[in-house]
Design a protein around this motif. Structure first.
Motif, PDB file in Angstrom:
ATOM      1  N   SER A 184      37.855  40.785  42.276  1.00 58.79           N
ATOM      2  CA  SER A 184      38.875  41.651  41.695  1.00 58.79           C
ATOM      3  C   SER A 184      39.972  40.826  41.022  1.00 58.79           C
ATOM      4  O   SER A 184      40.404  41.131  39.905  1.00 58.79           O
ATOM      5  CB  SER A 184      39.474  42.528  42.792  1.00 58.79           C
ATOM      6  OG  SER A 184      40.567  43.251  42.309  1.00 58.79           O
ATOM      7  N   THR A 223      38.824  39.271  37.739  1.00 58.23           N
ATOM      8  CA  THR A 223      38.801  40.273  36.673  1.00 58.23           C
ATOM      9  C   THR A 223      40.207  40.514  36.128  1.00 58.23           C
ATOM     10  O   THR A 223      40.419  40.547  34.916  1.00 58.23           O
ATOM     11  CB  THR A 223      38.199  41.589  37.187  1.00 58.23           C
ATOM     12  OG1 THR A 223      36.887  41.326  37.695  1.00 58.23           O
ATOM     13  CG2 THR A 223      38.118  42.628  36.100  1.00 58.23           C
ATOM     14  N   LYS A 224      41.172  40.664  37.035  1.00 54.85           N
ATOM     15  CA  LYS A 224      42.558  40.891  36.612  1.00 54.85           C
ATOM     16  C   LYS A 224      43.087  39.708  35.810  1.00 54.85           C
ATOM     17  O   LYS A 224      43.702  39.883  34.760  1.00 54.85           O
ATOM     18  CB  LYS A 224      43.465  41.096  37.828  1.00 54.85           C
ATOM     19  CG  LYS A 224      43.328  42.426  38.498  1.00 54.85           C
ATOM     20  CD  LYS A 224      44.281  42.499  39.681  1.00 54.85           C
ATOM     21  CE  LYS A 224      44.005  43.694  40.547  1.00 54.85           C
ATOM     22  NZ  LYS A 224      44.875  43.682  41.746  1.00 54.85           N
TER      23      LYS A 224
END
Length: 110
Positions: A81, A84-85
């Protein structure tokens, strides 16, 4: 070719304006990346600490393996996550930083 001093001055001013806009965009996006990285580090530290606390209270090997398995799954999901950010933030950094120069480049190539 630049024919007069006024044109030269306008050219210099437009380049300065584009540079200042690019610097502002870079600064804002760099701050967002730093804030996101600091938040990820804080959450990671909290997750690590809670896992260690759970492991200290374990009485059986099966429970210890279960806690470690949950930790690894959570850490992996968090890492994916976060990656991705950060990828999106770095993409925005590059896009917004060079956006002020797009107009100048199209004028020069035309």
């Amino acid at each position: 070719m630049i024919n007069s001093f006024e044109q030269f001055q306008k050219f210099g001013q437009s380049n300065l304006d584009a540079t200042m806009k690019a610097f502002g965009a870079f600064s804002n996006n760099a701050q967002a990346i730093a804030a996101e990285s600091a938040e990820f580090a804080r959450k990671s530290f909290e997750h690590n600490t809670s896992t260690i606390e759970k492991l200290f209270g374990v009485r059986t090997l099966d429970k210890a393996v279960e806690i470690q398995t949950d930790y690894v799954k959570g850490a992996y999901d968090s890492l994916v996550s976060q990656s991705t950010k950060l990828g999106a933030l770095y993409s925005a950094l590059a896009t917004e930083t060079f956006k002020p120069f797009e107009g100048a480049l199209t004028k020069k190539t035309a």
